[in-house]
Structure formats: C-alpha cells, structure tokens
Design a protein around this motif. Structure first.
Motif, PDB file in Angstrom:
ATOM      1  N   PHE A  42      29.350  43.260  45.511  1.00  0.00           N
ATOM      2  CA  PHE A  42      30.265  42.716  46.879  1.00  0.00           C
ATOM      3  C   PHE A  42      31.579  42.805  46.190  1.00  0.00           C
ATOM      4  N   LEU A  81      36.196  34.852  50.606  1.00  0.00           N
ATOM      5  CA  LEU A  81      35.778  34.862  49.006  1.00  0.00           C
ATOM      6  C   LEU A  81      36.989  35.420  47.775  1.00  0.00           C
ATOM      7  N   GLU A  82      37.281  36.699  47.777  1.00  0.00           N
ATOM      8  CA  GLU A  82      38.321  37.533  46.934  1.00  0.00           C
ATOM      9  C   GLU A  82      39.173  36.871  46.949  1.00  0.00           C
ATOM     10  N   SER A 117      34.149  40.233  51.346  1.00  0.00           N
ATOM     11  CA  SER A 117      34.343  39.726  51.786  1.00  0.00           C
ATOM     12  C   SER A 117      36.007  38.782  51.485  1.00  0.00           C
ATOM     13  N   ILE A 133      25.911  43.894  52.206  1.00  0.00           N
ATOM     14  CA  ILE A 133      26.781  42.588  52.586  1.00  0.00           C
ATOM     15  C   ILE A 133      28.504  44.251  51.361  1.00  0.00           C
TER      16      ILE A 133
END
Lengths: 535, 243, 321
Positions: free
Chosen positions: A276, C66-67, C63, C60
């Motif tokens: 991620f 979110l970061e 994002s 995924i």
C-alpha cells in the motif's frame, strides 16, 4: 531424481574459489559467516554487562573491565555487525538479482570490501584481546585522546578501516542501481528493498568519510598530542562531538533503512498483496536519508551548544519521524485484506512493526529538548536505541534471513522451530529492554558499573530477559545450520511470492539469469498472478 | 515514469574501431576488455565513471571534516591563524599550485590522447609528464616539511612558538600537517595509479573504444588538484600582503 | 529488592512537574499509537488469514487521502511536542536574575562545590528550598555531567569552559546526584547527594563555614599572590585594565568588537590573555594556564565580580574581609 544442476554454491570448489570469488552471492555468504561471528563476539560482551548489572555493587568485574565490556559491545555491534548486516549479506545477494543484473557493477571491489571488513575486525579483536578499550563506542574527547590508557588507537583504526568497507559497499550499490537495471526495470518498478538500499547507500557514502577523518584525528591527537580536541591546548572537545555525530546519527538510518526494506518485501509476500503506497514508502526512504543528516545536534542538547542550534535540531528531529510513521501505516494497510500466513518471516516483520513503533516514538521523547535534559545519558536512551536496533534492525535481519534462506541455500528450514525462535526473541527482547525505560526515567545513568539499590529490580528483569534473548538467537543458529545438511530441497518459489528472485532456481546459478530479463511490471503483483518478467 | 529508465540500452554514442574477439561457439564476439557482467562497453564505461564520481564525493566528505575543523578554529583564533600562516612560504605554495594546475592540463591531454587513439608513445608521454609534475609537487612539500621540522613548527612535544598566540599556532600547524599530509598521501596514491596507467598505455591497451581507466584516473587527479586549490589560499594566504 | 520500590522519581524541584507533564503526554501518545498499530496488525493478520494455499490478497495500490491523513496528523502531533518541549526547555535554560550562585568543579572522580558564603563540599550539595539556585560548573580534566534526577536537570561539565544550570528545590530531602557523562574508571562512583533544606536549616548549615573560606576572600588573596595587582591597579595608570565595575559590562576589544565581561571572558583572559585584548592596551599579559587550578580560577572570578557589586568598591589590591 534430478541431475544436480550448476548453482553458485557448487560452481567451483575449494577454499580459493570462495576466497577469490567475484560472485556477489558468494561474497554475501562470506559476509554472512563473518557477521555472525562478530555478532557472537558483541553478544558475549553484552552478556558480561548484563551479568554484572544483576547486582547493584560492582562485584563481578572490576570497573576497568566493565568499562571495556560496554565499550567493545558497542564498537563491535555498531561497526562490525549492524552497519554491514543487511546490506552486505542480503543486499549483496539480492540487489543484482532484483534489478535483473548478473552481478554488482564492481565485483572485485565487492570482494575487496569484505577483506577490508575482515581487517577491521582483526584490528578490533586485537584491541580487545590486548587489553581492551574503555572510551565507550563514542570515543568522546578529551577522555579518549588524553586520559584513557587503553587501546584507543587500534580500536579507532579498526573503526576507520570498517568505514571503507561500508563506503565501497554503498558505492557499488549506487552504481549498480543506476546503471545495471534490466530492460524495462524502471525506478518505480524496483522492489522497495532496492529503494531502501539506495537510500542507505547515499548515507554510507556521504556520512562514513566524516567519521573516518574524525577517528583518524583522535588517533593522531593521541599519538602526536596535536590539541585539536584538547582544551588544555586550545582545542574544543565539543567539536569532536559534532564531527562524530554528523556520521553516527545518519549511521542509525544505515542500520534501520535496510531492515525497513526487508519488512516491505516480507509483508507483501506473506499477505500476498502489493504494498500500500509504494511511492510513499520509496520517497520516505529518501526523506529519512536526507533529513537524517540534519539532526545530529540532538546528541548535544546538554553539551552547551547554543539555544538556537538546539531548537533547530529539535525541530528537524521531530520531522525525521514523519516518514517512518508513514511507512508504519502503509505496512499496516498492506496487511488489510491480504491473504496472511504467519510464517516465521512474517512473525519477525510484524514484531518489527510493533517494536519499531515503540522505539521510534520514544525517540520523540529525546527530541523534545526540555525532556531530553532529564533522560539524556540515562537508560531511557539505551532502551530507545535497542528497541530500534534490536527490536527493529535485528528482527528485520532475521526475518529477511528466513524469507530468503530457501533461495540462498536451496534448503527449507524447520518452520515450527522458526516460529518458536521468533516468539522467544520477541519475549526476551521486551523483557530485556522495557524495564530500562522505567529505570532511565527514574534516573539511572548509562555506562554505570555499580548503581544504587533501588534500580536493582529493573536490572534483574533486564538481565533475565537477556538470557532469554540469547536463547532466542541460538535457536535459529541451530535449525538454520541443520537445514544446510538435512533440510528439504526448496523449489524456486517456496512462499508463492512474486519478484525476480523467485523466478530463478533455488539456489541461483552463478550468472543469476540465463537470459537477461525483460521487465514488464513491478514486483508483488498477485492478482491476477503473473511473473515479473521473462527469464 | 516511462520506460526511459533503461538508459544504458541505446546504441553506442560514437563508432569505435572494431576490437572484437573472433566468434567462439556460444560466445558472441565482444571487446576484449568487456567484463561479462556488463551488457556492452558503453554500460561498462558509464558504470566506471559514475563509480569514480561517487568515490570523489566520499573524498570531498573525507576532506570536509578537516575543512570544518579549520573553519571552526579560524573563526575562533583569527589573529593567531594569520600570524601562524605568515611562517609558511607563499612562493613555494604558489609554485606548487602552478605545478598542479599544469599537471591537470597534461592529465587532460593524456585522456584526450587515449580517447583519440593516439600512438602509445604520445599517451605515455603525457602520463609521464603528469607524474613528473606530481613528483615535483611532492618534492616541494618535502622541502617545506623539512623546513618546518627544523624551525620547531611540528606540533607535539617539540613545538616552539615565539609569537603571540602559541595555542592558536599549534592548532594551525596541526591542521596544516593533517590537511597537506592527507593531500600528499592522495598525491602519492595518484602517482601509483599513474604508474599502472602508464604501463597499460605502453602495452597499447587504450584507444577510442576503451580508455575508461585513463578517464577515471584523470578524474581522480583533477580532484586532488582541486583540493590543493582550496588548501593553498586557506593555509598560505591568510592576511598575505604582497610586498 | 522489592521493598520501597520506586517506579517514578520524586518531583523535588519546581521544574520537575513541567518535565513530567510533557513526559506523561508523550507516554499517552506513544501508548495510543503503539496499541493502535499492534491491534490493527494482529486483527488484520487473523481476520485476513490465508484459508487456502493459493489465496491472494486484494490488489489495493494506495489512497492519497489516507496518506495525507497519516502524514499530517503525526506532523501536527510532532509539532505540538516540539513546541511544548521547547517551552519547557526555555524555562529550564533561563535562570532568574536573583538566583543564588554556587560553583561546581568536576574532576575524576568527585564533585567539588564552593558556596559563595564560604562552605565547601565534596560530592554533596546543600541548597535551600524555594530559592532559585544557579550552578556555574567547570571541569578539571575530562567531560562530566551534573545530574539531579529528582530535579530533572542535567548539564555537561566541559573542560575549558563554563556551563550553567539552575533549579528551585521545593521539597526538603536528600536526592541522588550522578555524573552522567562517561569519564573513565570510576564514572559510576562519581555520585553523591543533593540535600534540600528549609531556609532556616540551610542558614544554620551555612554558618558552620568560616568566613575566610569564601571564594571572594580566597580570590582576593590569589590576586595578591599572583601579583595581578601590579598591572591591574585601582587607577588607569596600570599596564592592564581597571577591574573595578567591569564584571557583567561590555568591553571594547582590540581590533573592534565587544564582549561581555562574564565568567567565561574572565577565565579566558587568565588562561589565554592574547585571545581578546581590551582596546587601548598592549597584549603583554602572561598566561596563567597550568599555574592556577579550576577552583582558583573560580575564586579569582568571584573576586573580580565582587569588585562590581554595589557598596563594595575597594581599590584592587586590598584583601576583602
């Protein structure tokens, strides 16, 4: 029954084929063996320290001997173990493979770096065996230049020589990553392990020369009474501290960035999910390397440097924590909706994430300048850096060793025992170092041979933990060695992971790839399952 | 980022003379100096020069520690440093500066000779000229160091200073010897490297298709020259007035 | 081992509470985030465990919101900590003008203390509660550090210069004093006690010392013995500057520039007199490096300072009683 294939392990027999090898994989194994040996030496010194500290009185060792024990524990562990550990073993082995090359850019310089490392080790062992050195691994002046009557020069020269090994490794990695990437291997398709080592290499080449000249000046001052750091001759002892920490603070990022790279790889492989926030982790590695060069003054908050300097260093020290926080969140988010298997490498990686969070956040306590006044030079600092270096870096190292063991050796280790080992290490580690936070805030100074009785309970827990931690390190030594002889043969990809290294045999052939790979996408793409490239 | 990352792949930047082994079964022909972990000579040359540049960065940091110490003490002891610097012979220093600058010229000409496939005699000639100038530099340093020794200006037990700022003077000379000594050590190593390069040039190993060792040695030599360009004014010219 | 087990140091100084406040805040934040991450990791590892050998995770990539969230929230928290720590530091660093000064000299492996009223101590420090105390500290040999955990204060003691630190004790009692900078063999033996007393008790303890032991008196005597008075005379005819009224004031230097005549300048002028010569004077003062100890330097400084105290301008050269 297959006919035995030619791998890097059996491509040439005899001592000369190993000691004169140019193969990065064999050099990695040479490093692995010597680094393990020095870890044992450093661990022995630690055991002496923890045994003495079981009781408040200095009754096991004399003061001189105790001071030598903690000094040499630090010197060996920092310069001969932690700094080279992941880069020189796992980095050397896997960076060429991960970029799709046959070897590093300069194979002979790679071998030279190992010989320089061994020479540094010999100097350090010599200084230990001929009576030891007692200045602390930080060699503060004027004690080290004018007052200590121990083997400072040979220890300082050992550090100087070790620095060159580090510089050559970093140089090799930088040129390799810039110039040896296979067709289609763009920067943003590189594994995060490579990004981590690139950032590490930047620190190695920029920082290490400064400590090299600094320890050389200490040796020169000791031998020739120059006066550069001696106030009696007009010198400034605090100048030494600035020069020393200019390297030694970035050095801690040399020790942790590779481990973070390992964790990125393991988390992806054992959650079967690509990372991620890839570019955030990649850029965070670079940010840590750059910002890490600007914080060294936080080691001098109580030395009498100017208030303004102190404030600037405090501010930047808080900033350097942010990229690390970003990584921790990204790793956690990677596990979310993954397909997780808690094999030993993943246990180590998860342990890293938790312990590094604690260690990193306790660093913030030290960055807060008003609070650092109280905890500076106490066991709080000792606990903080061991959380990062042992709970962080060493667990990263062990995790990576387990993850890539089947690739490097062609053997599978005993997984149940490995999980036991990981848990013993985790428990032993926390028992050893958590009480030190409490003792430190209570005021117990570091480098104390004897201490007031009210600190004893914390020290007893800590020493008990150390013995458990020692067992935790011996267990892998046993089953990993056993696996070399009796372990089941490993397939190319035992974990079901994705990356160039998993598309070549275990162990790999000398030239890594039969044909130079053409890369079509980044690593750790699991859905739909596809290889990284055509090999 | 696009696929432009594969910078090493485009074709050769110039057309080198053909220097290839006769094809062996299973072993495609290539330049005899191509190391097998590289794809082609261009990649090898680029890796080598990048490697040398990275190494020179480490050298800048290495000398940098000494320059920092110099900076700190010069600002703390400015008068004392000036006084101490006056005992250095500016003319020897200036002569050495000119010697090194000329040696960088001869070095650049040596690289050019190899790059243009000049006859080995020419290549070796320029390399030897560089070495002679380097040796002259070291000779002058021997003269200077001997002079310091006889005048008790070597820091340590025998240091004697009759002027006003003895502590500052001793620190100045400590830095002088450390900095010029480290520089001289790099010159000596440079002479060793030049010897090897000269032998290789004599053996006809360098031409337009392969001259990387000369090029990277040239980079090293220029670096050592540049360090001196900084050392000379900082050590010799503090408060210097031409009479 | 388990009796009277302290887990937390006493708050024996006025400043201690401030330091503990930021400490508790940081403990809370650390505990919160450590538990948060640990819980998330464990929960995710269990909830999303592999059920079949060929299971894979959901693809995924990231994002941005979110970061940004987990960049800016930690940044804000870090800045709060920085500012808070800086404010605590300002308070610890700036000593009040009326602080009672005490000289400390560290040497391998003991602490020597000189009160201005004359009392000397070895490895102990008696102080009154409720009154700011400022320590002016020097070292005779290597680096040391004066650390009083119960007061939450520490400062390195650096040879060749003076470092200062201050505190206000608030609770009578005996507290640990540690050397906190490794200084050789008996570093862990370089310890003692700080004894905080009610003001009347402290006065009583003080008057146990003899007046002629005062650093000012000792300094005056040294001033004579080292014949300083032959150049630094009471009038402007001397070869050296007049020292009456000089302490704490700016001084014009040879070659331009000014410097405040504080402890550091006086010390430097004695051991390295050519460094900052007063404008209008010749650089002829000899150096006393190696001829006076750190303690004697402090006594000379105390004497020079006494020449600037109101109500006591006495021509230099006359010993004070």
């Amino acid at each position: 029954m297959e006919t035995p294939t030619l791998t890097y392990l059996n491509d040439g027999h005899g001592l000369a084929s190993w000691l004169l090898t140019k193969d990065h994989k064999r050099i990695a194994i040479l490093y692995l063996v010597s680094i393990t040996a020095f870890f044992a030496v450093g661990g022995f010194f630690a055991l002496m320290v923890r045994l003495e500290l079981l009781t408040p009185a200095g009754d096991l060792l004399s003061s001189e001997t105790y001071n030598k024990m903690f000094t040499m524990h630090g010197v060996v562990m920092v310069f001969l173990f932690l700094v080279p550990s992941i880069p020189a073993t796992l980095g050397n082995f896997f960076i060429p493979i991960m970029v799709g090359a046959k070897d590093l850019a300069f194979p002979r310089i790679n071998l030279l770096s190992w010989y320089i490392y061994v020479l540094a080790g010999i100097f350090t062992l010599y200084s230990a065996l001929s009576g030891g050195v007692d200045t602390g691994w930080t060699f503060y002046t004027p004690y080290s230049t004018a007052a200590s009557n121990t083997h400072v020069m040979s220890a300082a020269l050992g550090v100087f020589i070790a620095g060159f090994s580090s510089i050559l490794t970093g140089l090799n990695f930088i040129v390799t990553i810039h110039r040896m990437r296979a067709h289609g291997m763009t920067w943003f398709r590189l594994p995060l392990f490579v990004w981590a080592h690139y950032a590490t290499s930047l620190i190695m080449i920029l920082g290490t020369p400064v400590i090299a000249i600094t320890v050389l000046l200490v040796a020169a001052e000791r031998a020739l009474h120059l006066g550069i750091f001696d106030p009696a001759l007009g010198g400034d002892p605090v100048l030494f501290q600035h020069l020393f920490w200019f390297y030694s603070h970035p050095a801690v990022y040399i020790m942790i960035l590779p481990a973070m790279g390992v964790v990125s790889e393991i988390v992806q492989a054992f959650a079967r999910k690509n990372i991620f926030g890839y570019s955030f982790i990649a850029f965070s590695s670079l940010a840590i390397a750059v910002i890490g060069f600007l914080v060294w003054g936080h080691h001098l908050f109580v030395s009498g440097q100017s208030v303004y300097a102190g404030l600037i260093f405090s501010f930047i020290s808080f900033l350097v924590a942010i990229p690390s926080a970003i990584k921790v969140f990204n790793w956690t988010a990677t596990i979310y909706k993954g397909a997780v298997s808690l094999d030993a490498p993943m246990l180590y990686a998860i342990g890293f994430i938790g312990l590094f969070t604690i260690g990193g956040m306790t660093g913030l306590f030290l960055a807060a300048i008003g609070l650092d006044i109280h905890v500076h030079d106490t066991y709080f600092v000792v606990a903080h850096f061991h959380y990062i270096m042992v709970g962080g870096a060493i667990m990263g190292y062990l995790g990576g060793l387990h993850y890539w063991w089947p690739k490097m050796t062609g053997r599978l280790y005993n997984e149940p025992w490995a999980r036991v080992g990981a848990i013993v290490v985790f428990v032993g580690f926390n028992l050893t170092f958590f009480p030190q936070f409490i003792a430190g805030y209570l005021g117990m100074p570091r480098r104390y041979h004897a201490y007031p009785p009210e600190y004893q309970v914390f020290n007893v827990f800590s020493s008990a933990g150390a013995s458990i931690l020692a067992v935790g390190y011996i267990v892998p030594l046993i089953y990993l060695t056993y696996s070399l002889f009796k372990g089941r043969r490993s397939p190319a990809d035992p974990w079901g992971a994705r990356g160039l290294e998993w598309e070549i045999p275990s162990p790999p052939p000398t030239a890594n790839f039969t044909v130079s790979p053409v890369v079509t996408h980044g690593t750790h793409q699991y859905a739909p399952s596809k290889e990284v490239g055509i090999v | 980022m696009s696929d432009a990352g594969a910078e090493h792949y485009p074709g050769p930047l110039h057309t080198p003379p053909v220097h290839e082994e006769p094809g062996v079964a299973g072993h495609p022909p290539h330049h005899p100096q191509l190391r097998h972990h590289f794809d082609d000579m261009d990649q090898q040359a680029e890796a080598s020069t990048l490697g040398m540049w990275v190494f020179l960065v480490t050298e800048i940091m290495f000398f940098g520690g000494l320059f920092l110490a110099y900076l700190v003490y010069r600002s703390a002891y400015s008068t004392g440093f000036q006084e101490a610097s006056n005992h250095l012979n500016v003319y020897w220093g200036a002569a050495n500066t000119i010697v090194l600058i000329v040696s960088s010229l001869t070095m650049a000409l040596a690289v050019r000779a190899a790059q243009t496939s000049a006859p080995p005699k020419t290549q070796v000639g320029w390399i030897v000229a560089t070495m002679v100038l380097g040796a002259a530099f070291l000779g002058v340093k021997v003269v200077e160091y001997t002079d310091k020794f006889t005048h008790h200006l070597v820091p340590g037990a025998n240091f004697q200073w009759t002027g006003e700022h003895p502590e500052a003077a001793e620190i100045f000379y400590s830095l002088y010897f450390c900095m010029t000594g480290l520089h001289a050590l790099h010159m000596i190593i440079g002479l060793g490297i030049m010897t090897v390069i000269a032998i290789m040039a004599w053996r006809r190993q360098f031409d337009a298709s392969y001259y990387t060792p000369v090029e990277v040695s040239g980079l090293y030599w220029h670096f050592v020259d540049i360090v001196w360009i900084f050392l000379f004014p900082l050590l010799y010219l503090i408060g210097f007035h031409y009479h | 081992m388990f009796t009277n087990l302290p887990f937390f140091p006493q708050q024996a100084s006025v400043q201690a509470g401030q330091v503990d406040a930021i400490y508790f805040f940081m403990v809370a934040v650390t505990a919160f985030f450590s538990l948060l991450i640990a819980t998330l990791v464990v929960v995710f590892a269990v909830k999303y465990r592999r059920r079949h050998d060929d299971d894979i995770g959901v693809a995924i990539h990231g994002s941005l919101p979110l970061e940004l969230l987990w960049t800016f929230v930690p940044l804000v928290i870090a800045m709060v900590m920085f500012v808070w720590g800086a404010l605590v530091f300002f308070d610890l660093y700036r000593s009040p003008a009326n602080a009672m000064e005490i000289y400390v000299v560290g040497k391998q492996w003991m602490w020597k203390v000189q009160h201005m009223e004359g009392q000397r101590e070895i490895n102990q420090l008696h102080v009154p509660i409720g009154r700011p105390v400022k320590l002016i500290m020097g070292s005779e040999d290597v680096l040391h550090s004066y650390y009083i955990p119960a007061f939450r204060v520490k400062a390195d003691v650096v040879p060749g210069r003076y470092n200062t630190m201050w505190f206000t004790a608030k609770k009578p009692g005996e507290y640990h004093l540690f050397c906190a900078e490794y200084c050789g063999t008996k570093h862990s033996g370089m310890i003692g006690s700080v004894i905080a007393m009610e003001p009347p008790d402290f006065q009583a303890w003080l008057s146990g010392g003899r007046a002629e032991d005062s650093p000012v008196a000792a300094g005056a005597k040294l001033f004579q013995d080292l014949v300083c008075h032959t150049c630094h005379m009471g009038d402007t005819q001397g070869r050296g500057p007049v020292l009456t009224g000089v302490f704490g004031k700016p001084v014009q230097l040879q070659g331009g520039g000014t410097v405040i005549a504080d402890e550091a300048y006086i010390r430097e002028s004695i051991v390295n007199p050519q460094a900052k010569v007063v404008a209008g004077y010749q650089p002829i003062m000899p150096t006393f490096q190696g001829l006076v100890t750190e303690e004697q330097l402090l006594q000379l400084i105390a004497y020079v300072r006494s020449l600037s105290q109101p109500g006591a301008p006495v021509p230099a050269g006359t010993p004070k009683q």
